[in-house]
Structure formats: C-alpha cells, structure tokens
Design a protein around this motif. Structure first.
Motif, mmCIF file in Angstrom:
data_model
loop_
_atom_site.group_PDB
_atom_site.id
_atom_site.type_symbol
_atom_site.label_atom_id
_atom_site.label_comp_id
_atom_site.label_asym_id
_atom_site.label_seq_id
_atom_site.Cartn_x
_atom_site.Cartn_y
_atom_site.Cartn_z
ATOM 1 N N LEU A 6 42.660 26.892 40.329
ATOM 2 C CA LEU A 6 41.602 27.579 41.072
ATOM 3 C C LEU A 6 40.496 26.609 41.468
ATOM 4 O O LEU A 6 40.057 26.593 42.624
ATOM 5 N N GLN A 7 40.060 25.787 40.546
ATOM 6 C CA GLN A 7 39.034 24.793 40.868
ATOM 7 C C GLN A 7 39.522 23.842 41.953
ATOM 8 O O GLN A 7 38.779 23.508 42.885
ATOM 9 N N ARG A 8 40.769 23.404 41.815
ATOM 10 C CA ARG A 8 41.352 22.493 42.809
ATOM 11 C C ARG A 8 41.416 23.159 44.177
ATOM 12 O O ARG A 8 41.112 22.545 45.204
ATOM 13 N N ALA A 9 41.772 24.455 44.203
ATOM 14 C CA ALA A 9 41.846 25.179 45.478
ATOM 15 C C ALA A 9 40.463 25.302 46.118
ATOM 16 O O ALA A 9 40.344 25.199 47.342
ATOM 17 N N ASN A 60 39.977 23.596 49.724
ATOM 18 C CA ASN A 60 39.753 24.542 50.821
ATOM 19 C C ASN A 60 38.280 24.744 51.151
ATOM 20 O O ASN A 60 37.932 25.697 51.835
ATOM 21 N N HIS A 61 37.450 23.859 50.660
ATOM 22 C CA HIS A 61 36.009 23.901 50.956
ATOM 23 C C HIS A 61 35.418 25.267 50.628
ATOM 24 O O HIS A 61 34.686 25.846 51.424
ATOM 25 N N GLY A 62 35.724 25.768 49.427
ATOM 26 C CA GLY A 62 35.269 27.087 49.009
ATOM 27 C C GLY A 62 33.847 27.107 48.488
ATOM 28 O O GLY A 62 33.450 28.051 47.830
ATOM 29 N N GLY A 98 29.961 32.217 54.264
ATOM 30 C CA GLY A 98 30.618 33.216 55.092
ATOM 31 C C GLY A 98 31.878 33.748 54.446
ATOM 32 O O GLY A 98 32.642 34.466 55.080
ATOM 33 N N TYR A 99 32.149 33.376 53.205
ATOM 34 C CA TYR A 99 33.225 33.902 52.363
ATOM 35 C C TYR A 99 34.634 33.484 52.759
ATOM 36 O O TYR A 99 35.530 33.548 51.931
ATOM 37 N N THR A 135 40.118 31.957 51.115
ATOM 38 C CA THR A 135 41.237 31.040 51.327
ATOM 39 C C THR A 135 41.560 30.288 50.041
ATOM 40 O O THR A 135 42.731 30.116 49.681
ATOM 41 N N ALA A 136 40.520 29.852 49.332
ATOM 42 C CA ALA A 136 40.720 29.097 48.096
ATOM 43 C C ALA A 136 41.385 29.958 47.020
ATOM 44 O O ALA A 136 42.350 29.523 46.377
ATOM 45 N N VAL A 137 40.899 31.170 46.834
ATOM 46 C CA VAL A 137 41.485 32.036 45.804
ATOM 47 C C VAL A 137 42.907 32.432 46.190
ATOM 48 O O VAL A 137 43.804 32.477 45.350
ATOM 49 N N ARG A 138 43.137 32.678 47.469
ATOM 50 C CA ARG A 138 44.485 32.999 47.954
ATOM 51 C C ARG A 138 45.432 31.827 47.655
ATOM 52 O O ARG A 138 46.548 32.030 47.175
ATOM 53 N N ALA A 139 44.986 30.606 47.913
ATOM 54 C CA ALA A 139 45.819 29.419 47.658
ATOM 55 C C ALA A 139 46.125 29.276 46.171
ATOM 56 O O ALA A 139 47.263 28.967 45.796
ATOM 57 N N ALA A 140 45.135 29.509 45.330
ATOM 58 C CA ALA A 140 45.368 29.423 43.884
ATOM 59 C C ALA A 140 46.342 30.507 43.438
ATOM 60 O O ALA A 140 47.239 30.254 42.627
ATOM 61 N N ALA A 141 46.183 31.712 43.966
ATOM 62 C CA ALA A 141 47.088 32.814 43.613
ATOM 63 C C ALA A 141 48.520 32.473 44.026
ATOM 64 O O ALA A 141 49.470 32.748 43.284
ATOM 65 N N GLN A 142 48.675 31.869 45.199
ATOM 66 C CA GLN A 142 50.007 31.466 45.651
ATOM 67 C C GLN A 142 50.592 30.408 44.723
ATOM 68 O O GLN A 142 51.747 30.500 44.317
ATOM 69 N N GLU A 143 49.787 29.412 44.365
ATOM 70 C CA GLU A 143 50.261 28.345 43.476
ATOM 71 C C GLU A 143 50.665 28.896 42.109
ATOM 72 O O GLU A 143 51.634 28.429 41.504
#
Length: 165
Positions: A90-93, A97-99, A141-142, A147-155
């Motif tokens: 999650l931190q990496r995402a 992804n510039h979260g 702007g969220y 995008t970051a949380v979605r990427a972590a969830a996918q990983e």
C-alpha cells in the motif's frame, strides 16, 4: 490533574505511560510514545488524519481517550513498513501512483485503506469509494489516492472488477 498509568502495545512494542484521563489517544501516541505519524487535523473526528487501528478496527484517535486504549493493540502508520524500512504494497502504491501531495492526510488514508484491505472478501470500486470517502484531503482531488489503493488491492489479490452497468 492526576495521571493514570496505562499500557499500550503500539506496532507490537509495549509502552507504559501516565496520562490525564482527558488526554486523547492521538496526543498520547504523539507526545508520550513519540510517534508523530498520527496527524491531528480537525480534532473532531471529521477529517480522518488521525486514523489508527485499535484492536484491528479503524478509529479516529482524536475521539478516543488514551485510557480507553489501556492494554489494547494499536497500529499506526509507523508500523506499516517492514523493520528494514521496506515499504508495504500500500505504501509503495501511494509512492508509485502519486497518492499524496502535502502528505498531511496520508497516514490516515494509509491506515483506513490498510483496515479495508485486511477485511475478508474483495474490494470493488463502490466499496473503495465508500470507505475512503470518510477521510478528507485538501490537495489531491482523491483520484491518485483511489488509484493507489486500487493498485495495492490488485497486487494483494483483493480487487474485484465490477461489471459495467
């Protein structure tokens, strides 16, 4: 005012502190445990910057008294990375992804998303947006947070694609 001795287990480490009964968990974490990653924004439980996990549940540390956390397990943003400093997915995402922009809300979003990703079952777009809507960000702007949380969830194998309507 008299102080009450309490024992906290924060990120797996024991802390024995004495706090005034009116002291918040957020203040105890920051001032007594030296863990400044838990941010205080609104101090009314609205913004989510102070979100921590208390016995596995996402809570606003500004709304809990430290004495309520006596003998309980607390996870803060400082406890997410591996001991060697390696970022978790999650931190990496968030990084990739510039979260984050200013970073003030980031610890709260990371802890809330950690809670969500540790719940049983998959995460879909509706759940992602519903859960994360409880925290506020003034800068991003969220979209990159989502995008970051979605990427972590996918990983992590937690993402469920929703069928188009």
């Amino acid at each position: 005012m008299s102080k009450t001795p309490i024992r906290l287990t924060v990120n797996g480490l024991p802390h024995e502190v004495a706090v005034e009964p009116r002291r918040t968990l957020a203040d105890a974490l920051r001032d007594d445990c030296g863990l400044t990653g838990t941010h205080l924004g609104c101090e009314h439980g609205v913004c989510g910057a102070c979100t921590v996990l208390l016995d596995g549940e996402a809570v606003r540390a500004c709304l809990h008294f430290a004495v309520q956390a006596d003998s309980r397990a607390i996870r803060t943003v400082e406890g997410l990375a591996a001991p060697d400093g390696t970022l978790n997915p999650l931190q990496r995402a968030f990084w990739e992804n510039h979260g984050l922009q200013c970073g003030f809300c980031t610890p709260g979003f990371l802890m809330l998303a950690t809670w969500m990703l540790e719940q049983p079952g998959p995460v879909d777009e509706a759940r992602l947006r519903h859960v994360l809507s409880s925290n506020l960000c003034r800068c991003t702007g969220y979209q990159n947070i989502l995008t970051a949380v979605r990427a972590a969830a996918q990983e992590l194998g937690k993402w469920a694609e929703t069928a188009p309507a």
